[in-house]
Design a protein around this motif. Structure first.
Motif, PDB file in Angstrom:
ATOM      1  N   PRO A 226       0.839  -1.203   0.000  1.00 14.12           N
ATOM      2  CA  PRO A 226       0.000   0.000   0.000  1.00 14.12           C
ATOM      3  C   PRO A 226       0.872   1.251   0.000  1.00 14.12           C
ATOM      4  O   PRO A 226       2.039   1.192   0.393  1.00 14.12           O
ATOM      5  N   LYS A 227       0.282   2.357  -0.425  1.00 16.42           N
ATOM      6  CA  LYS A 227       1.057   3.606  -0.494  1.00 16.42           C
ATOM      7  C   LYS A 227       1.195   4.210   0.910  1.00 16.42           C
ATOM      8  O   LYS A 227       2.255   4.715   1.262  1.00 16.42           O
ATOM      9  N   ALA A 228       0.122   4.181   1.686  1.00 13.83           N
ATOM     10  CA  ALA A 228       0.158   4.769   3.038  1.00 13.83           C
ATOM     11  C   ALA A 228      -1.023   4.275   3.854  1.00 13.83           C
ATOM     12  O   ALA A 228      -2.027   3.812   3.296  1.00 13.83           O
ATOM     13  N   LEU A 229      -0.871   4.377   5.177  1.00 16.43           N
ATOM     14  CA  LEU A 229      -1.980   4.077   6.099  1.00 16.43           C
ATOM     15  C   LEU A 229      -2.358   5.368   6.812  1.00 16.43           C
ATOM     16  O   LEU A 229      -1.468   6.028   7.374  1.00 16.43           O
ATOM     17  N   LEU A 230      -3.621   5.743   6.759  1.00 15.26           N
ATOM     18  CA  LEU A 230      -4.104   6.916   7.499  1.00 15.26           C
ATOM     19  C   LEU A 230      -4.935   6.380   8.661  1.00 15.26           C
ATOM     20  O   LEU A 230      -6.061   5.921   8.463  1.00 15.26           O
ATOM     21  N   GLU A 231      -4.366   6.409   9.850  1.00 16.60           N
ATOM     22  CA  GLU A 231      -4.999   5.755  10.999  1.00 16.60           C
ATOM     23  C   GLU A 231      -5.688   6.780  11.899  1.00 16.60           C
ATOM     24  O   GLU A 231      -5.155   7.863  12.127  1.00 16.60           O
ATOM     25  N   THR A 232      -6.851   6.396  12.408  1.00 19.87           N
ATOM     26  CA  THR A 232      -7.667   7.365  13.132  1.00 19.87           C
ATOM     27  C   THR A 232      -7.415   7.378  14.639  1.00 19.87           C
ATOM     28  O   THR A 232      -7.810   8.313  15.331  1.00 19.87           O
ATOM     29  N   GLN A 233      -6.743   6.328  15.178  1.00 18.65           N
ATOM     30  CA  GLN A 233      -6.552   6.308  16.636  1.00 18.65           C
ATOM     31  C   GLN A 233      -5.522   7.353  17.071  1.00 18.65           C
ATOM     32  O   GLN A 233      -4.607   7.674  16.314  1.00 18.65           O
ATOM     33  N   THR A 234      -5.717   7.875  18.296  1.00 18.31           N
ATOM     34  CA  THR A 234      -4.879   8.962  18.800  1.00 18.31           C
ATOM     35  C   THR A 234      -4.052   8.459  19.994  1.00 18.31           C
ATOM     36  O   THR A 234      -4.297   7.368  20.506  1.00 18.31           O
ATOM     37  N   ILE A 235      -3.113   9.315  20.454  1.00 16.12           N
ATOM     38  CA  ILE A 235      -2.304   8.945  21.637  1.00 16.12           C
ATOM     39  C   ILE A 235      -3.229   8.681  22.821  1.00 16.12           C
ATOM     40  O   ILE A 235      -3.039   7.738  23.580  1.00 16.12           O
ATOM     41  N   SER A 236      -4.254   9.536  22.998  1.00 13.71           N
ATOM     42  CA  SER A 236      -5.111   9.333  24.177  1.00 13.71           C
ATOM     43  C   SER A 236      -5.893   8.025  24.074  1.00 13.71           C
ATOM     44  O   SER A 236      -6.204   7.402  25.089  1.00 13.71           O
ATOM     45  N   ASP A 237      -6.172   7.541  22.851  1.00 13.41           N
ATOM     46  CA  ASP A 237      -6.806   6.218  22.731  1.00 13.41           C
ATOM     47  C   ASP A 237      -5.888   5.142  23.309  1.00 13.41           C
ATOM     48  O   ASP A 237      -6.350   4.227  23.993  1.00 13.41           O
ATOM     49  N   TYR A 238      -4.574   5.242  23.022  1.00 12.90           N
ATOM     50  CA  TYR A 238      -3.627   4.266  23.594  1.00 12.90           C
ATOM     51  C   TYR A 238      -3.644   4.359  25.120  1.00 12.90           C
ATOM     52  O   TYR A 238      -3.675   3.352  25.815  1.00 12.90           O
ATOM     53  N   LEU A 239      -3.620   5.612  25.642  1.00 12.78           N
ATOM     54  CA  LEU A 239      -3.562   5.793  27.101  1.00 12.78           C
ATOM     55  C   LEU A 239      -4.803   5.221  27.783  1.00 12.78           C
ATOM     56  O   LEU A 239      -4.716   4.579  28.827  1.00 12.78           O
ATOM     57  N   TYR A 240      -5.975   5.450  27.168  1.00 13.65           N
ATOM     58  CA  TYR A 240      -7.207   4.920  27.768  1.00 13.65           C
ATOM     59  C   TYR A 240      -7.325   3.405  27.575  1.00 13.65           C
ATOM     60  O   TYR A 240      -8.002   2.724  28.338  1.00 13.65           O
ATOM     61  N   ALA A 241      -6.678   2.875  26.510  1.00 14.29           N
ATOM     62  CA  ALA A 241      -6.819   1.433  26.233  1.00 14.29           C
ATOM     63  C   ALA A 241      -5.951   0.580  27.146  1.00 14.29           C
ATOM     64  O   ALA A 241      -6.370  -0.508  27.562  1.00 14.29           O
ATOM     65  N   PHE A 242      -4.735   1.073  27.489  1.00 20.73           N
ATOM     66  CA  PHE A 242      -3.794   0.227  28.237  1.00 20.73           C
ATOM     67  C   PHE A 242      -4.361  -0.341  29.550  1.00 20.73           C
ATOM     68  O   PHE A 242      -4.154  -1.523  29.838  1.00 20.73           O
ATOM     69  N   PRO A 243      -5.104   0.441  30.349  1.00 11.65           N
ATOM     70  CA  PRO A 243      -5.646  -0.156  31.587  1.00 11.65           C
ATOM     71  C   PRO A 243      -6.569  -1.353  31.336  1.00 11.65           C
ATOM     72  O   PRO A 243      -6.836  -2.129  32.248  1.00 11.65           O
ATOM     73  N   HIS A 244      -7.059  -1.511  30.093  1.00 14.31           N
ATOM     74  CA  HIS A 244      -7.953  -2.649  29.793  1.00 14.31           C
ATOM     75  C   HIS A 244      -7.174  -3.930  29.491  1.00 14.31           C
ATOM     76  O   HIS A 244      -7.771  -4.989  29.302  1.00 14.31           O
ATOM     77  N   LEU A 245      -5.824  -3.820  29.386  1.00 15.52           N
ATOM     78  CA  LEU A 245      -5.035  -5.007  29.033  1.00 15.52           C
ATOM     79  C   LEU A 245      -4.939  -5.958  30.215  1.00 15.52           C
ATOM     80  O   LEU A 245      -4.509  -5.560  31.296  1.00 15.52           O
ATOM     81  N   ARG A 246      -5.371  -7.204  30.041  1.00 20.91           N
ATOM     82  CA  ARG A 246      -5.209  -8.236  31.075  1.00 20.91           C
ATOM     83  C   ARG A 246      -4.363  -9.319  30.422  1.00 20.91           C
ATOM     84  O   ARG A 246      -4.871 -10.080  29.589  1.00 20.91           O
ATOM     85  N   LEU A 247      -3.079  -9.370  30.777  1.00 22.05           N
ATOM     86  CA  LEU A 247      -2.176 -10.263  30.049  1.00 22.05           C
ATOM     87  C   LEU A 247      -2.421 -11.738  30.376  1.00 22.05           C
ATOM     88  O   LEU A 247      -2.532 -12.108  31.539  1.00 22.05           O
ATOM     89  N   ASN A 248      -2.556 -12.532  29.338  1.00 24.77           N
ATOM     90  CA  ASN A 248      -2.516 -13.992  29.445  1.00 24.77           C
ATOM     91  C   ASN A 248      -1.870 -14.470  28.146  1.00 24.77           C
ATOM     92  O   ASN A 248      -1.553 -13.656  27.269  1.00 24.77           O
ATOM     93  N   SER A 249      -1.640 -15.764  28.012  1.00 20.34           N
ATOM     94  CA  SER A 249      -0.873 -16.231  26.841  1.00 20.34           C
ATOM     95  C   SER A 249      -1.586 -15.875  25.527  1.00 20.34           C
ATOM     96  O   SER A 249      -0.941 -15.521  24.529  1.00 20.34           O
TER      97      SER A 249
END
Ligand code: FAD
Length: 457
Positions: free
Chosen positions: A174-197
């Protein structure tokens, strides 16, 4: 017992494979000419280089489809291919059409395994020729080995990266990816991570795809918004806002993707209970852990019950089959049931993270006035807003005001945008607005097919 399954994706195939071990008669109906569903489309016909292009998951899917094909079409499992199901009733009658003939048959239990739909991303220019969804481009790649050249991919979600790396592997990056997620989306998403295999394997896969795209020098713009497309003579100009400035990029093709949501056409037409999924911003059928719906004898498996991915779809197919058996008073090995339920639960951990990270953005969920939102009837967002100002309360009245949702797709693609627009204009939440009343035929049929109707006993 006669069991009818709609959909030969991972969920439907696994439900059939689980039931074939018993003495029941299974009929599995699917629109496609072979088993596999969305993800394993053409996987059984895979050539050796396809495993490299489409990944190890796709190769593993080939094994599942081949296992399914070896038991299909014996006296207990009939796989009806190339058949469009257009009605399922409360008393478990399924109606479908193949060629010029339509058929109907009563079943003791029905498993709906109709999968997911790509969420519509209505932006200015999304209906222009040469603009399609990322999923549609992937169908082209899997079935015709054709990659849309000079593509710009717009949106967010795992499928965006997956298809971009598959294009790269096929030699047409592809020529390029135009992604809509923002830095604050990453910050709000990380607390939802529950690590398992399961979650770690998923994250490593994602990191691997991003590494491949970056080594190939493919440009990724993030926190992109206000995208519009103008097209002329087969070339597209994509305008977008990023980092506080407007940018323009030209493209041979434009591929849009805003995640997926359950295909609820049958569960809605059956009047089953649904609940609003705030995380994925969609309606999910209200089912128990084994796929039992609010109506006796109707079960839902796979992404059509809530988005969890292909591996979880296989497990939910097994669970729905076990629910059918236990509801008929047959015994199911308790340890197998408990293990399947536990494995299935593990997939929920990654979903909470992904849903938050790739939450749909308001700038396309509630589009500007001039944007077409119903492709079939060419209805714009301003028509919907004006109808609401004239007193239209919800999606069903909107049909009378504008024909929105009454075209070929019967509301499959515009449904959620209409809900969002009406909610926003009325100052209510989407959950308070409700959904289109879906009636059969849920897919177009011809008068000839109705006239040539055959009831199977
Ligand atoms: C366009 C698209 C592409 C995707 N690509 C990938 C991918 O590459 N990798 C990945 O991990 N996940 C992918 N996903 C997600 C993936 O599809 C699901 O996680 C997985 O396939 C779910 O399995 P399922 O059995 O629930 O449904 P599906 O695999 O979608 O199977 C549903 C089946 O139901 C049939 N069906 C639906 N309605 C009718 C009807 N009215 N009559 C007859 N048949 C009907 C369809 O033809 C289909 O075969 C994709 C999703 C979409 C929408």
């Amino acid at each position: 017992m006669q069991v009818g399954i709609i959909g030969a994706g991972p969920a439907g195939m696994m439900a059939a494979l689980t039931l074939i071990e018993t003495n029941h008669e299974i009929t599995l109906i699917d629109e496609q000419s072979m088993g596999g569903g969305q993800i394993y489309r053409h996987a059984a016909q895979m050539a050796s280089q396809d495993a490299r292009i489409f990944g190890s998951d796709y190769a593993a899917g080939g094994d599942l489809v081949r296992r399914f094909n070896t038991v299909a079409d014996n006296e207990r499992l009939t796989h009806i291919k190339g058949a469009t199901v257009w009605s399922v009733t409360e008393d478990r009658e399924i109606a479908w059409s193949v060629g010029e003939i339509s058929y109907s048959r009563l079943f003791d239990a029905v498993i709906l395994a109709t999968g997911a739909l790509e969420r519509a991303m209505p932006i200015v220019g999304w209906t222009n020729p040469g603009v399609m969804t990322v999923g549609a481009a992937q169908i082209l790649m899997k079935t015709a080995r054709h990659v849309p050249a000079e593509s710009v991919l717009i949106g967010s979600g795992p499928l965006l990266y997956l298809v971009a790396t598959q294009m790269l592997e096929m030699g047409t990056p592809p020529k390029a990816l135009l992604e809509t997620q923002t830095i604050s989306d990453y910050l709000y998403a990380f607390p939802h991570l529950r690590l398992n295999s399961t979650v770690i394997a998923y994250l490593l896969k994602g990191a691997g795809m991003l590494r491949k795209l970056s080594s190939a020098g493919i440009r990724r713009h993030t926190a992109v918004s206000d995208v519009s497309i103008t097209s002329e003579a087969g070339q597209h100009r994509v305008a977008f806002s990023c980092g506080g400035k407007m940018h323009k990029i030209t493209a041979g093709h434009v591929l849009v993707h805003a995640g997926v949501h359950p295909n609820i056409q049958f569960s809605q037409s059956l009047g089953l209970a649904h609940c609003w999924n705030e995380a994925n911003h969609c309606l999910d059928p209200d089912i128990d852990a084994m796929g039992r719906s609010s109506k006796s004898g109707i079960y839902i498996a796979g992404d059509g019950a809530g988005i969890l991915g292909a591996d979880a779809a296989q497990l939910s197919g097994q669970l729905a089959a076990m629910a059918v058996l236990t509801d008929q008073g047959e015994s199911v090995e308790a340890s197998i049931l408990a293990a399947t339920l536990s494995k299935h639960r593990r997939f929920r951990s990654i979903r909470a993270f992904l849903d938050r990270l790739y939450k749909p953005k308001k700038w396309y969920s509630v589009p500007d006035d001039e944007t077409i939102i119903c492709r079939c009837e060419e209805v714009t967002a301003s028509t919907v807003r004006n109808a609401v100002r004239l007193g239209c309360l919800g999606p069903n009245q909107l049909k009378a005001f504008s024909r929105c949702g009454m075209g070929n797709c019967q509301g499959r693609y515009c449904g959620m945008t209409v809900v969002n627009l009406i909610a926003d204009t009325r100052g209510l939440s989407p959950a308070e607005i409700g959904y289109y009343r879906i009636r059969s035929p849920i897919k177009p049929i011809t008068l000839e097919q109705i006239a040539n109707h055959d009831t199977i006993n």
